[in-house]
Design a protein around this motif. Structure first.
Motif, PDB file in Angstrom:
ATOM      1  N   GLY A  46      22.015  18.060   3.314  1.00 38.54           N
ATOM      2  CA  GLY A  46      21.801  19.297   2.701  1.00 38.54           C
ATOM      3  C   GLY A  46      20.389  19.954   2.620  1.00 38.54           C
ATOM      4  N   TYR A  47      19.406  19.394   3.356  1.00 38.79           N
ATOM      5  CA  TYR A  47      18.128  19.888   3.334  1.00 38.79           C
ATOM      6  C   TYR A  47      17.683  20.061   4.761  1.00 38.79           C
ATOM      7  CZ  TYR A  47      17.524  18.699  -1.491  1.00 38.79           C
ATOM      8  OH  TYR A  47      17.783  18.561  -3.008  1.00 38.79           O
ATOM      9  N   GLY A  48      16.808  20.685   4.918  1.00 45.56           N
ATOM     10  CA  GLY A  48      15.831  20.762   6.401  1.00 45.56           C
ATOM     11  C   GLY A  48      14.624  20.267   6.292  1.00 45.56           C
ATOM     12  N   ILE A  49      13.794  20.408   7.410  1.00 49.66           N
ATOM     13  CA  ILE A  49      12.466  20.047   7.427  1.00 49.66           C
ATOM     14  C   ILE A  49      11.587  20.815   7.719  1.00 49.66           C
ATOM     15  CG2 ILE A  49      10.919  18.110   8.547  1.00 49.66           C
ATOM     16  CD1 ILE A  49      13.483  16.523   9.173  1.00 49.66           C
ATOM     17  N   ARG A  50      10.564  21.046   6.774  1.00 49.12           N
ATOM     18  CA  ARG A  50       9.385  22.161   6.833  1.00 49.12           C
ATOM     19  C   ARG A  50       8.032  21.387   7.360  1.00 49.12           C
ATOM     20  NH1 ARG A  50       7.648  25.431   2.132  1.00 49.12           N
ATOM     21  NH2 ARG A  50       6.464  23.523   1.564  1.00 49.12           N
ATOM     22  N   THR A  83       6.516  25.339  10.006  1.00 48.68           N
ATOM     23  CA  THR A  83       7.567  25.648  10.932  1.00 48.68           C
ATOM     24  C   THR A  83       8.730  24.980   9.898  1.00 48.68           C
ATOM     25  OG1 THR A  83       6.531  25.884  12.901  1.00 48.68           O
ATOM     26  CG2 THR A  83       8.774  25.626  13.017  1.00 48.68           C
ATOM     27  N   PHE A  84       9.939  25.709   9.924  1.00 43.54           N
ATOM     28  CA  PHE A  84      11.039  25.063   9.418  1.00 43.54           C
ATOM     29  C   PHE A  84      12.222  24.709  10.378  1.00 43.54           C
ATOM     30  CE2 PHE A  84      15.619  25.732   7.556  1.00 43.54           C
ATOM     31  CZ  PHE A  84      15.540  24.738   6.571  1.00 43.54           C
ATOM     32  N   TYR A  85      12.645  23.382  10.298  1.00 43.15           N
ATOM     33  CA  TYR A  85      13.569  22.988  11.241  1.00 43.15           C
ATOM     34  C   TYR A  85      15.095  22.726  10.452  1.00 43.15           C
ATOM     35  CZ  TYR A  85       9.822  22.435  14.343  1.00 43.15           C
ATOM     36  OH  TYR A  85       8.607  22.604  15.250  1.00 43.15           O
ATOM     37  N   PRO A  86      16.120  23.602  10.534  1.00 48.42           N
ATOM     38  CA  PRO A  86      17.589  22.979   9.874  1.00 48.42           C
ATOM     39  C   PRO A  86      18.057  21.839  10.465  1.00 48.42           C
ATOM     40  CG  PRO A  86      17.758  24.941  11.382  1.00 48.42           C
ATOM     41  CD  PRO A  86      16.398  24.366  11.581  1.00 48.42           C
ATOM     42  N   ALA A 100      -3.292  15.567  11.676  1.00 44.29           N
ATOM     43  CA  ALA A 100      -2.784  15.108  10.470  1.00 44.29           C
ATOM     44  C   ALA A 100      -1.857  16.094  10.211  1.00 44.29           C
ATOM     45  CB  ALA A 100      -3.983  15.036   9.480  1.00 44.29           C
ATOM     46  N   ALA A 101      -0.476  15.766   9.939  1.00 48.52           N
ATOM     47  CA  ALA A 101       0.565  16.689   9.565  1.00 48.52           C
ATOM     48  C   ALA A 101       1.333  16.297   8.311  1.00 48.52           C
ATOM     49  CB  ALA A 101       1.698  16.726  10.644  1.00 48.52           C
ATOM     50  N   TYR A 102       1.876  17.192   7.695  1.00 43.53           N
ATOM     51  CA  TYR A 102       2.928  16.685   6.506  1.00 43.53           C
ATOM     52  C   TYR A 102       4.402  17.576   6.648  1.00 43.53           C
ATOM     53  CZ  TYR A 102      -0.939  15.485   3.818  1.00 43.53           C
ATOM     54  OH  TYR A 102      -2.451  14.855   3.463  1.00 43.53           O
ATOM     55  N   TYR A 103       5.381  16.667   6.230  1.00 41.21           N
ATOM     56  CA  TYR A 103       6.959  17.332   6.159  1.00 41.21           C
ATOM     57  C   TYR A 103       7.320  17.376   4.759  1.00 41.21           C
ATOM     58  CZ  TYR A 103       8.674  12.731   5.388  1.00 41.21           C
ATOM     59  OH  TYR A 103       8.936  11.445   5.320  1.00 41.21           O
ATOM     60  N   VAL A 104       7.908  18.356   4.555  1.00 40.57           N
ATOM     61  CA  VAL A 104       8.748  18.559   3.168  1.00 40.57           C
ATOM     62  C   VAL A 104      10.373  18.686   3.371  1.00 40.57           C
ATOM     63  CG1 VAL A 104       8.735  19.807   0.928  1.00 40.57           C
ATOM     64  CG2 VAL A 104       6.442  19.355   2.247  1.00 40.57           C
ATOM     65  N   ALA A 105      10.888  17.968   2.729  1.00 43.92           N
ATOM     66  CA  ALA A 105      12.448  18.560   2.600  1.00 43.92           C
ATOM     67  C   ALA A 105      12.594  19.809   1.777  1.00 43.92           C
ATOM     68  CB  ALA A 105      13.259  17.407   1.821  1.00 43.92           C
ATOM     69  N   VAL A 106      13.387  20.873   2.547  1.00 42.89           N
ATOM     70  CA  VAL A 106      13.790  22.130   1.942  1.00 42.89           C
ATOM     71  C   VAL A 106      15.046  22.334   1.791  1.00 42.89           C
ATOM     72  CG1 VAL A 106      13.078  24.694   2.394  1.00 42.89           C
ATOM     73  CG2 VAL A 106      11.478  22.955   2.951  1.00 42.89           C
ATOM     74  N   ASP A 107      15.567  22.855   0.829  1.00 45.83           N
ATOM     75  CA  ASP A 107      17.088  23.166   0.947  1.00 45.83           C
ATOM     76  C   ASP A 107      17.560  24.189   1.914  1.00 45.83           C
ATOM     77  OD1 ASP A 107      19.671  23.115  -0.574  1.00 45.83           O
ATOM     78  OD2 ASP A 107      19.309  25.171  -1.099  1.00 45.83           O
ATOM     79  N   VAL A 108      18.546  23.743   2.378  1.00 47.49           N
ATOM     80  CA  VAL A 108      18.992  24.573   3.317  1.00 47.49           C
ATOM     81  C   VAL A 108      20.383  25.543   2.722  1.00 47.49           C
ATOM     82  CG1 VAL A 108      20.723  24.727   5.682  1.00 47.49           C
ATOM     83  CG2 VAL A 108      18.737  23.023   5.407  1.00 47.49           C
ATOM     84  N   ASP A 109      20.300  26.777   2.890  1.00 45.78           N
ATOM     85  CA  ASP A 109      21.404  27.642   2.611  1.00 45.78           C
ATOM     86  C   ASP A 109      22.648  27.774   3.658  1.00 45.78           C
ATOM     87  OD1 ASP A 109      23.002  29.602   1.477  1.00 45.78           O
ATOM     88  OD2 ASP A 109      21.573  31.380   1.075  1.00 45.78           O
ATOM     89  N   GLU A 110      23.572  26.875   3.520  1.00 47.49           N
ATOM     90  CA  GLU A 110      24.455  26.717   4.726  1.00 47.49           C
ATOM     91  C   GLU A 110      25.284  28.064   4.674  1.00 47.49           C
ATOM     92  OE1 GLU A 110      23.771  22.408   3.144  1.00 47.49           O
ATOM     93  OE2 GLU A 110      23.965  24.541   2.115  1.00 47.49           O
ATOM     94  N   LEU A 130      23.200  30.204   7.015  1.00 46.17           N
ATOM     95  CA  LEU A 130      22.921  29.623   8.316  1.00 46.17           C
ATOM     96  C   LEU A 130      24.396  29.709   9.138  1.00 46.17           C
ATOM     97  CD1 LEU A 130      20.819  28.084   9.827  1.00 46.17           C
ATOM     98  CD2 LEU A 130      21.817  25.980   8.992  1.00 46.17           C
ATOM     99  N   SER A 131      25.353  29.538   8.576  1.00 50.98           N
ATOM    100  CA  SER A 131      26.541  29.253   9.584  1.00 50.98           C
ATOM    101  C   SER A 131      28.065  29.770   9.132  1.00 50.98           C
ATOM    102  CB  SER A 131      26.855  27.742   9.987  1.00 50.98           C
ATOM    103  OG  SER A 131      27.237  27.086   8.426  1.00 50.98           O
ATOM    104  N   ASN A 132      27.887  30.427   7.835  1.00 48.77           N
ATOM    105  CA  ASN A 132      29.160  30.999   7.386  1.00 48.77           C
ATOM    106  C   ASN A 132      30.326  29.951   7.356  1.00 48.77           C
ATOM    107  OD1 ASN A 132      30.685  33.030   6.156  1.00 48.77           O
ATOM    108  ND2 ASN A 132      31.447  34.040   8.042  1.00 48.77           N
ATOM    109  N   PRO A 133      30.233  28.631   6.854  1.00 43.12           N
ATOM    110  CA  PRO A 133      31.370  27.953   7.065  1.00 43.12           C
ATOM    111  C   PRO A 133      32.344  28.101   6.438  1.00 43.12           C
ATOM    112  CG  PRO A 133      29.749  27.130   5.261  1.00 43.12           C
ATOM    113  CD  PRO A 133      29.287  28.433   5.840  1.00 43.12           C
ATOM    114  N   CYS A 134      32.742  29.069   5.396  1.00 41.67           N
ATOM    115  CA  CYS A 134      33.891  29.425   4.630  1.00 41.67           C
ATOM    116  C   CYS A 134      34.813  30.568   4.998  1.00 41.67           C
ATOM    117  CB  CYS A 134      33.493  29.603   3.077  1.00 41.67           C
ATOM    118  SG  CYS A 134      32.764  28.074   2.441  1.00 41.67           S
ATOM    119  N   SER A 135      36.011  30.316   4.970  1.00 35.77           N
ATOM    120  CA  SER A 135      36.784  31.634   5.432  1.00 35.77           C
ATOM    121  C   SER A 135      36.788  32.675   4.327  1.00 35.77           C
ATOM    122  CB  SER A 135      38.358  31.084   5.697  1.00 35.77           C
ATOM    123  OG  SER A 135      38.859  30.807   4.150  1.00 35.77           O
ATOM    124  N   HIS A 136      36.385  32.320   3.179  1.00 36.80           N
ATOM    125  CA  HIS A 136      36.553  33.256   2.160  1.00 36.80           C
ATOM    126  C   HIS A 136      34.940  33.614   1.564  1.00 36.80           C
ATOM    127  CE1 HIS A 136      40.518  33.807   2.979  1.00 36.80           C
ATOM    128  NE2 HIS A 136      40.595  35.047   2.407  1.00 36.80           N
TER     129      HIS A 136
END
Length: 691
Positions: free
Chosen positions: A56-60, A106-109, A131-141, A144-150
């Motif tokens: 349910g998260y992506g990587i920034r 950069t955000f990677y879903p 030197a780099a950092y990553y953070v978990a970021v909530d994904v708005d599914e 992003l993909s419109n997974p629901c019919s309604h």
């Protein structure tokens, strides 16, 4: 602490640590630096970091330091961002936070990625890496993909789908469909329509209906043009929405568009209706009118049959009687039935439908010994024609048979008994030119049935071939030898061919004993069964037996032939077959001449004249007469009337066993022996002729 307790403690600690390790959840953030950071990184570095955040998260991803040896396409040293098996970005070069070339965050879903750092053999400019950092970021599914019919509803770490009031969420938890299944219709007549008809039907739905009537009825479906409107593409393929009818293993449809299906007679009392829709369209749907009709049984099930009663239509519980047309039969296993009863069943099929009127089949006609049969078909009316394989056999009986209604091959007399290929017998080219004793040398073709016999202890004798398997001789010649030596096929016995013997059968009323001084030769007759049939040809074929009941033949003073390899008029044995002509004499006259202590009876013939007689070593040979009823200019037909048996003195007259009196014994004996060996496999016939 004992060693066993220590082992258990260590094992427990290992399991606890393993459980803790497996329970670690993906991290929400983290720092990654190059080897030796902030010092210069080493040469030939090759290191990979796996990054994972919760579902349910992506990587920034962002950098605070980037100092990697620059090169074209980052060929020397580089840091790669890898998702799956694809490289997303490659970093190299020297950048500061304030410089324009410094990479932005950069955000990677995705929930998983790899960072891979490698350096070559030389870091001469003393680059310090990254030197780099990553953070978990909530994904708005939902975006992003419109997974629901309604309706799609996002929350931190996931999403859920929801539906309008008239819909319900399907098993896939993403599609909304109408709730329209479960309808059961049992009335004999009625209507079924799509959900909300005539309003547009719901999308993403699968509606199932069932019609269930009483046994013996079929469901009939009708449609009206104004009541049929289902979404369809221009090609009419029904890939969007479709209506499907299923009944008794048959499928009608799919149907769609604005043209209704034709009237459907389903042939079943149980019908399923499936209506499937996709996510688009705004069509009104459909209405079906259903009714009942008695399920008919087909009228053409029983071919080549006479059906009683005959109707244009048969329905549930109707009974018929089935008989076959001429030339056809009903087989039930191995049994033939004259007729059978059939009932129209509730599902529209006939009982006993597995019974059929099949063409009467007689099977392949039986083969006959020494013959062939020609045929093409084996069904009713077919013809089979028998013939013998060579000219040395003649067909006895009818040659043509037909396959009859009862499944048997029958001749014109309605008989099933097969013809037989009997050996052509008695053909002789003998010519009497002059005066054995008073005889002369025979030529090939004179007596091709003559057999030379060598037996123990009786020495030499003669015999006659009466078929391709049987030899006739005198009992006193073979009475003490179960396997005498037989030779046929040449007038010169040293050129003849030996034929193997299977059995010697002496007449049951013959008295076995020494021949020296014997006074009673009554029933002096024996049969020899050959181990192999002989192939009949111009070198060897049998002599004829006399006709039953013809006691007047031969007549007194009628001249016949005797032949053998016995003593000649010079009282010498011969290597060449000799023959002479002898007249038949009155038995009573001979009886007066014979010493009174010798037995003379009606089982004997008397023949001979001064200088014309059989003699020593001719015993068992034939006394032959011409069959005057057979007229042929090319050859004579001879039959064996007597068998050389005994005499008082060579050169005057001889006594012969009268074959006419033993025809029944000969016939029954041969039939019995051949019947007993009927199942035995017979070897190939023995070829005698060397031509």
């Amino acid at each position: 602490m004992s060693s066993s307790v220590m082992d258990m403690t260590l094992r427990w600690l290992f399991l606890v640590l393993l459980g803790c390790a497996s329970a670690v959840s993906p991290s929400m953030y983290g720092e990654i630096t190059s080897p030796n950071y902030p010092q210069i990184y080493p040469n030939n570095a090759n290191e990979t970091w796996n990054i994972q955040v919760p579902d349910g998260y992506g990587i920034r991803l962002y950098f605070i330091h980037l100092d990697i040896e620059p090169s074209d396409n980052c060929e020397y040293d580089s840091l790669q961002v890898i998702i799956g098996n694809e490289v997303q970005r490659v970093f190299c070069g020297r950048h500061s936070l304030e410089s324009t070339g410094f990479p932005k965050e950069t955000f990677y879903p995705t929930t998983r990625m790899k960072l891979h750092f490698n350096s070559d053999f030389s870091n001469q400019e003393r680059y310090t890496g990254f030197a780099a950092y990553y953070v978990a970021v909530d994904v708005d599914e939902c975006k992003l993909s419109n997974p629901c019919s309604h309706f799609c509803n996002n929350y931190i770490g996931g999403f859920f789908c929801s539906c309008p009031p008239e819909y319900e969420l399907q098993e896939d938890q993403s599609t909304c469909g109408g709730n329209c299944s479960g309808g059961l219709y049992t009335d004999l007549r009625g209507q079924i329509s799509s959900p909300g008809y005539p309003s547009p039907y719901p999308e993403n739905s699968r509606c199932e209906y069932k019609i269930l009537l009483e046994l013996g009825y079929q469901v009939v479906l009708t449609f009206k043009a104004q009541d049929f409107d289902i979404e369809a593409p221009e090609d009419g393929s029904c890939i969007y929405d479709s209506l499907i009818i299923k009944a008794k293993g048959r499928k009608f449809g799919p149907y769609c568009g604005r043209t209704p299906p034709p009237r459907i007679e389903t042939g079943s009392y149980e019908v399923d209706i499936d209506f499937i829709t996709d996510s688009g369209g705004d069509n009104r749907g459909w209405k079906i009118y259903y009714s009942e009709d008695a399920i008919p049984c087909p009228t053409g099930t029983f071919q080549h049959a006479i059906v009683n009663p005959r109707k244009d239509k048969y329905i549930f519980k109707d009974m018929i009687t089935v008989k076959c047309e001429e030339g056809y039969e009903i087989l039930y296993g191995q049994k033939r039935l004259p007729s059978f009863r059939a009932k129209c069943q509730a599902d529209g099929t006939w009982s006993n439908a597995n019974l059929r009127c099949q063409p009467v089949n007689c099977g392949d006609p039986e083969e006959i010994t020494n013959g062939d049969v020609d045929f093409t078909l084996t069904t009713y009316g077919a013809m089979a024609v028998y013939h013998c394989t060579t000219e040395y056999y003649t067909l006895k009986g009818e040659d043509t048979y037909h396959c009859s209604l009862d499944g048997f091959w029958r001749n014109s007399k309605k008989e099933t008994e097969l013809p037989q290929c009997a050996a052509v017998c008695g053909k002789s080219s003998v010519i009497w030119e002059t005066r054995i004793l008073g005889g002369k040398g025979a030529k090939e073709g004179y007596f091709p049935w003559l057999v030379r016999v060598a037996s123990s202890p009786n020495g030499l004798g003669g015999a006659s071939l009466i078929s391709d398997r049987w030899v006739l001789t005198a009992a006193h010649v073979v009475q003490e030898d179960e396997s005498p030596t037989l030779k046929v096929g040449s007038v010169a016995h040293h050129m003849a061919t030996e034929i193997p013997v299977k059995k010697v059968i002496v007449h049951p009323e013959w008295t076995i004993g020494s021949n020296d001084g014997r006074l009673n030769f009554n029933n002096d007759i024996a049969l020899i069964q050959l181990a192999r049939r002989v192939e009949l040809d111009e070198c060897v074929y049998p002599v004829c037996l006399p006709q039953k009941g013809e006691s007047d033949h031969p007549a007194i003073r009628e001249a016949g032939y005797v032949a053998g390899w016995g003593t000649t008029e010079r009282l010498q044995k011969t290597k060449h077959l000799q023959f002479t002509m002898v007249p038949l004499r009155d038995l009573e006259g001979c009886k007066k001449i014979v010493p009174k202590n010798h037995t003379v009876n009606s089982n004997m013939l008397c023949a001979g004249a001064a200088g014309h007689d059989s003699c020593t070593h001719d015993s068992g040979g034939p006394l032959m007469f011409e069959d005057l009823k057979v007229r042929n200019e090319e050859y004579k037909t001879l039959y064996i009337a007597g068998i050389v048996s005994w005499g008082v003195k060579c050169g005057e007259f001889g006594m012969y066993t009268k074959v006419q009196n033993y025809l029944d014994w000969i016939e029954t004996t041969i039939e019995k022996e051949e019947r007993e060996e009927n199942d035995e496999e017979q070897p190939e016939p023995l070829k005698i002729c060397k031509k």
